[in-house]
Motif scaffolding. Structure first.
Motif, PDB file in Angstrom:
ATOM      1  N   PRO A  17     -53.958  41.113   5.690  1.00 50.28           N
ATOM      2  CA  PRO A  17     -53.893  42.624   6.388  1.00 50.28           C
ATOM      3  C   PRO A  17     -52.560  43.073   7.502  1.00 50.28           C
ATOM      4  O   PRO A  17     -51.620  43.645   7.538  1.00 50.28           O
ATOM      5  N   ALA A  18     -52.546  41.488   8.364  1.00 51.54           N
ATOM      6  CA  ALA A  18     -51.544  41.605   9.123  1.00 51.54           C
ATOM      7  C   ALA A  18     -50.449  41.539   9.263  1.00 51.54           C
ATOM      8  O   ALA A  18     -49.100  41.417   9.390  1.00 51.54           O
ATOM      9  N   GLN A  19     -49.838  40.670   7.319  1.00 56.33           N
ATOM     10  CA  GLN A  19     -48.770  40.233   6.700  1.00 56.33           C
ATOM     11  C   GLN A  19     -48.466  41.382   6.668  1.00 56.33           C
ATOM     12  O   GLN A  19     -47.652  41.510   6.669  1.00 56.33           O
ATOM     13  N   TRP A  20     -49.168  42.115   5.580  1.00 59.71           N
ATOM     14  CA  TRP A  20     -49.142  43.500   4.947  1.00 59.71           C
ATOM     15  C   TRP A  20     -48.851  44.594   6.218  1.00 59.71           C
ATOM     16  O   TRP A  20     -47.437  45.294   5.553  1.00 59.71           O
ATOM     17  N   ALA A  21     -48.907  44.737   7.268  1.00 61.51           N
ATOM     18  CA  ALA A  21     -48.444  44.793   8.873  1.00 61.51           C
ATOM     19  C   ALA A  21     -47.572  45.353   8.690  1.00 61.51           C
ATOM     20  O   ALA A  21     -46.446  46.015   9.543  1.00 61.51           O
ATOM     21  N   THR A  22     -46.908  43.428   9.506  1.00 62.71           N
ATOM     22  CA  THR A  22     -45.585  43.236   9.494  1.00 62.71           C
ATOM     23  C   THR A  22     -44.704  43.586   8.336  1.00 62.71           C
ATOM     24  O   THR A  22     -44.001  43.690   8.507  1.00 62.71           O
ATOM     25  N   LEU A  23     -44.879  43.539   7.363  1.00 57.86           N
ATOM     26  CA  LEU A  23     -44.343  43.482   6.361  1.00 57.86           C
ATOM     27  C   LEU A  23     -44.078  45.546   5.907  1.00 57.86           C
ATOM     28  O   LEU A  23     -42.232  45.654   5.971  1.00 57.86           O
ATOM     29  N   MET A  24     -44.910  45.858   6.205  1.00 58.07           N
ATOM     30  CA  MET A  24     -44.748  47.653   6.073  1.00 58.07           C
ATOM     31  C   MET A  24     -43.835  48.023   6.677  1.00 58.07           C
ATOM     32  O   MET A  24     -42.977  49.085   6.890  1.00 58.07           O
ATOM     33  N   TYR A  25     -43.704  47.416   8.511  1.00 52.77           N
ATOM     34  CA  TYR A  25     -42.620  48.179   9.468  1.00 52.77           C
ATOM     35  C   TYR A  25     -41.832  47.237   8.931  1.00 52.77           C
ATOM     36  O   TYR A  25     -40.309  48.044   9.093  1.00 52.77           O
ATOM     37  N   LYS A  26     -41.382  45.836   9.073  1.00 52.34           N
ATOM     38  CA  LYS A  26     -40.134  45.679   8.584  1.00 52.34           C
ATOM     39  C   LYS A  26     -39.168  46.125   7.497  1.00 52.34           C
ATOM     40  O   LYS A  26     -38.437  45.992   7.081  1.00 52.34           O
ATOM     41  N   HIS A  27     -40.247  46.688   5.933  1.00 53.31           N
ATOM     42  CA  HIS A  27     -38.891  47.300   5.025  1.00 53.31           C
ATOM     43  C   HIS A  27     -39.059  48.793   5.554  1.00 53.31           C
ATOM     44  O   HIS A  27     -37.937  49.295   4.784  1.00 53.31           O
ATOM     45  N   ALA A  28     -40.145  48.867   6.109  1.00 53.29           N
ATOM     46  CA  ALA A  28     -39.223  51.117   6.591  1.00 53.29           C
ATOM     47  C   ALA A  28     -38.096  50.934   7.593  1.00 53.29           C
ATOM     48  O   ALA A  28     -37.361  51.183   7.696  1.00 53.29           O
TER      49      ALA A  28
ATOM     50  N   MET B 200     -44.622  40.379  16.808  1.00 53.98           N
ATOM     51  CA  MET B 200     -43.912  40.629  16.203  1.00 53.98           C
ATOM     52  C   MET B 200     -44.351  42.285  15.938  1.00 53.98           C
ATOM     53  O   MET B 200     -45.859  42.293  16.019  1.00 53.98           O
ATOM     54  N   LYS B 201     -43.669  43.434  15.802  1.00 48.03           N
ATOM     55  CA  LYS B 201     -43.978  44.477  15.281  1.00 48.03           C
ATOM     56  C   LYS B 201     -44.622  44.522  13.738  1.00 48.03           C
ATOM     57  O   LYS B 201     -44.413  43.709  12.621  1.00 48.03           O
ATOM     58  N   ASN B 202     -45.602  45.773  14.023  1.00 48.54           N
ATOM     59  CA  ASN B 202     -46.435  46.156  12.411  1.00 48.54           C
ATOM     60  C   ASN B 202     -47.068  47.446  13.042  1.00 48.54           C
ATOM     61  O   ASN B 202     -47.188  47.566  13.435  1.00 48.54           O
ATOM     62  N   LEU B 203     -47.611  47.714  11.908  1.00 51.28           N
ATOM     63  CA  LEU B 203     -47.809  48.597  11.777  1.00 51.28           C
ATOM     64  C   LEU B 203     -49.196  49.494  11.750  1.00 51.28           C
ATOM     65  O   LEU B 203     -49.876  51.100  11.893  1.00 51.28           O
ATOM     66  N   PHE B 204     -50.056  48.401  12.447  1.00 47.01           N
ATOM     67  CA  PHE B 204     -51.906  48.347  12.577  1.00 47.01           C
ATOM     68  C   PHE B 204     -51.596  48.863  14.621  1.00 47.01           C
ATOM     69  O   PHE B 204     -52.413  48.833  15.178  1.00 47.01           O
ATOM     70  N   GLU B 205     -49.783  48.178  14.862  1.00 42.61           N
ATOM     71  CA  GLU B 205     -49.570  48.997  16.103  1.00 42.61           C
ATOM     72  C   GLU B 205     -49.819  50.236  16.211  1.00 42.61           C
ATOM     73  O   GLU B 205     -48.601  50.843  15.878  1.00 42.61           O
TER      74      GLU B 205
END
Length: 150
Positions: free
Chosen positions: A130-141, A1-6
């Motif tokens: 933190p990984a879930q936050w990063a996924t959520l922030m990617y999905k939200h944007a 899954m894409k996330n904003l830590f990537e």
């Protein structure tokens, strides 16, 4: 899954934010582009710990059950998903200011990494890693950029 830590995912989102036009036609919803970027910034402020809204009552009941469905796959967020009242944006916003604000918050989130991610519970989903936050922030944007065809 894409996330904003990537880094690649963060760069992708920032490029899409940079390409958003003030007159972009929305595919769904009621916000205009500048409001959507302001809304995304408010969510990012939650992820970095600047905003700490209280838990929603319905989130205490349904959040843990829906967390896996929302964050456990690559499916995009559904159109017209409910939002916390703290994230509602109304009135005129300046697109360039909101674009700069969101990109700075994404950079801050990425550079801080998992160690700097909030430990405050999400208003609906509750405790997130933190990984879930990063996924959520990617999905939200992604959700709001797709709202305008981006």
């Amino acid at each position: 899954m894409k996330n904003l830590f990537e880094p690649a995912a963060a760069d992708e989102v920032k490029k899409r934010v940079a390409q958003l036009k003030p007159d972009a036609a929305r595919v769904w919803g009621t916000m205009v582009p500048a409001q959507a970027l302001a809304h995304c910034s408010l969510a990012m402020e939650m992820a970095v710990g600047d905003q700490k809204p209280p838990r929603m009552f319905i989130g205490r009941i349904l959040g843990p059950m829906l967390r896996k469905a929302a964050l456990g796959n690559d499916d995009p967020m559904r159109r017209n998903s409910p939002t916390a009242k703290e994230l509602l944006v109304q009135g005129d916003r300046d697109l360039e200011q909101e674009r700069t604000r969101l990109i700075r918050l994404i950079d801050r989130f990425v550079s801080g990494g998992p160690a700097r991610c909030t430990t405050h519970p999400h208003t609906f989903f509750g405790s997130l890693t933190p990984a879930q936050w990063a996924t959520l922030m990617y999905k939200h944007a992604d959700h709001h950029l797709r709202q305008f065809g981006g």
